[in-house]
Scaffold this active site. Structure first.
Site, PDB file in Angstrom:
ATOM      1  N   ASP A 110      -1.565   5.724  -2.346  1.00 42.19           N
ATOM      2  CA  ASP A 110      -2.353   4.956  -1.397  1.00 42.19           C
ATOM      3  C   ASP A 110      -3.241   4.035  -2.245  1.00 42.19           C
ATOM      4  O   ASP A 110      -3.452   4.294  -3.437  1.00 42.19           O
ATOM      5  CB  ASP A 110      -3.205   5.924  -0.564  1.00 42.19           C
ATOM      6  CG  ASP A 110      -4.211   5.202   0.294  1.00 42.19           C
ATOM      7  OD1 ASP A 110      -3.828   4.217   0.953  1.00 42.19           O
ATOM      8  OD2 ASP A 110      -5.395   5.606   0.297  1.00 42.19           O
ATOM      9  N   ASP A 112      -6.516   1.962  -0.984  1.00 38.60           N
ATOM     10  CA  ASP A 112      -7.956   2.017  -0.683  1.00 38.60           C
ATOM     11  C   ASP A 112      -8.506   3.425  -0.901  1.00 38.60           C
ATOM     12  O   ASP A 112      -8.050   4.375  -0.255  1.00 38.60           O
ATOM     13  CB  ASP A 112      -8.210   1.638   0.780  1.00 38.60           C
ATOM     14  CG  ASP A 112      -7.939   0.166   1.058  1.00 38.60           C
ATOM     15  OD1 ASP A 112      -8.390  -0.667   0.263  1.00 38.60           O
ATOM     16  OD2 ASP A 112      -7.288  -0.140   2.069  1.00 38.60           O
TER      17      ASP A 112
HETATM   18  C1  BG6 Z   1      -6.181   1.187   4.897  1.00 40.86           C
HETATM   19  C2  BG6 Z   1      -7.659   1.500   4.960  1.00 40.86           C
HETATM   20  O1  BG6 Z   1      -5.743   1.275   3.586  1.00 40.86           O
HETATM   21  O2  BG6 Z   1      -5.935  -0.117   5.388  1.00 40.86           O
HETATM   22  C3  BG6 Z   1      -8.178   1.291   6.371  1.00 40.86           C
HETATM   23  O3  BG6 Z   1      -7.874   2.841   4.559  1.00 40.86           O
HETATM   24  C4  BG6 Z   1      -7.845  -0.090   6.852  1.00 40.86           C
HETATM   25  O4  BG6 Z   1      -9.577   1.516   6.371  1.00 40.86           O
HETATM   26  C5  BG6 Z   1      -6.350  -0.343   6.737  1.00 40.86           C
HETATM   27  O5  BG6 Z   1      -8.247  -0.246   8.195  1.00 40.86           O
HETATM   28  C6  BG6 Z   1      -5.960  -1.753   7.138  1.00 40.86           C
HETATM   29  O6  BG6 Z   1      -6.535  -2.659   6.225  1.00 40.86           O
HETATM   30  P1  BG6 Z   1      -6.598  -4.221   6.383  1.00 40.86           P
HETATM   31  O7  BG6 Z   1      -7.016  -4.690   5.006  1.00 40.86           O
HETATM   32  O8  BG6 Z   1      -5.202  -4.684   6.722  1.00 40.86           O
HETATM   33  O9  BG6 Z   1      -7.561  -4.532   7.444  1.00 40.86           O
HETATM   34 MG    MG Z   2      -7.097   5.363   1.382  1.00 36.30          MG
END
Ligand code: BG6
Ligand code: MG
Length: 326
Positions: A110, A112
């Site tokens: 993963d 984030d």
């Molecule tokens: C995930 C995060 O990796 O991506 C979430 O943990 C986030 O918090 C999701 O909502 C979508 O991200 P983005 O950048 O497309 O808004």
């Molecule tokens: Mg994550």
């Protein structure tokens, strides 16, 4: 016996006793690092097998490497840690033989909160939207948003508090993303979590395939900002490629497919409950990172920085235990 980095030369010189040829060692993929011997062979075009005796500190081991299998017999008295294509073996004591099927194995990360410190930026951006909408939102609720898509995050956040029209939904999703990108930009180099690059390098050295599986549509820019877009990963799957975000397994399955590894040969590394569930549904072993209650993950560590790559090699050997015969 511990093999130290500076003993690599000695090891190479002792290959086959009479075959002090470093090209040969290169094709057998033998390397020493951090007291471990790594074997990730790349057989030269045209050659089907590679057989040699390796004499190290007066003990001999006999190796046979083919495209499908690695077999080694160790004389008694041998004692060392060996990593064959990402799987850890502890050799010690009497005579021993190992035979391992060479089936690609991989680690799916993963992004984030695991490789980059962006989870806090998602939280701050959503918090600012929640304040504008005058709804309750705290870090506990934010845990439910980790791993899920932007739209679903907004839905979870407003649930039971207010309702929004489709136009408003689009407006707040866009606004949140603009705030998020600003916060990420401000983080600069600090966005990359400590210890990540050396950790990934060790896994690559061990012959593991690596990929990213993230629900975020911002994945490409985050990888670029942190320099993770080059060299480290064999495949990327992200929010731009999928219909269903975690806990659905789609993104993990796609990452495994793109790196050419069966899901059952993968470890999913995740910081979110939804991500652990997704990894499990994809049929992967799961490795939880961080403090959150991650439910049924197979292994849990505080951070990548605090994780010894040996933990991954150990899990890999369990994952592939069916392939090992002693
Ligand atoms: C995930 C995060 O990796 O991506 C979430 O943990 C986030 O918090 C999701 O909502 C979508 O991200 P983005 O950048 O497309 O808004
Ligand atoms: Mg994550």
């Amino acid at each position: 016996m511990k093999i130290k980095k500076n003993e690599e030369l000695l090891l190479i010189e002792n290959l086959g006793g009479s075959v002090p040829d470093s090209k040969f060692a290169k094709s057998a993929g033998l390397k020493c690092e951090d007291g471990m011997l790594f074997c990730t062979p790349l057989l030269p075009e045209g050659s089907r097998t590679l057989s040699f005796d390796l004499t190290f500190r007066k003990r001999t081991s006999s190796w046979k490497i083919s495209r499908k299998r690695i077999s080694v017999s160790f004389q008694s008295g041998y004692s060392c840690k060996i990593v064959f294509e990402g799987k850890l073996f502890r050799i010690g004591g009497g005579k021993q033989s190992i035979s391992v099927d060479r089936i690609p194995s991989g680690v799916v990360f993963d992004l984030d909160g695991v490789l980059v410190d962006s989870a806090i930026c998602h939280y701050r951006a959503w918090k600012s939207i929640a304040d504008e909408l005058k709804i309750k939102f705290d870090e506990k609720k934010n845990d439910l948003l980790r791993g899920v898509s932007r739209r679903e995050s907004l839905m979870v956040m407003i649930e039971g508090q207010i309702e929004l029209t489709e136009e408003q939904i689009q407006h707040y999703m866009h606004k949140k993303n603009e705030l998020y990108k600003k916060l990420v930009d401000e983080s600069g180099e600090a966005l990359l979590l400590p210890g990540v690059k050396p950790f990934l390098s060790s896994l690559k050295l061990a012959g593991l395939k690596l990929s990213v599986a993230s629900s975020s549509k911002n994945t490409p820019s985050l990888l670029k900002q942190t320099g993770l877009d080059k060299f480290y990963f064999d495949a990327i799957a992200d929010g731009n490629d999928i219909k269903n975000s975690k806990p659905h397994p789609e993104v993990f399955l796609l990452a495994a497919k793109r790196m050419g590894v069966k899901p059952s040969r993968c470890i999913a590394v995740e910081d979110a409950p939804a991500g652990i569930e997704a990894g499990r549904s994809a049929g992967m072993m799961t490795f939880g990172i961080g403090y959150a209650d991650l439910g049924k993950c197979d292994f849990h560590m505080e951070s990548i920085e605090k994780t010894d790559p040996v933990e991954i090699f150990g899990l890999m050997s369990k994952l592939n235990s069916k392939d090992i015969t002693f």
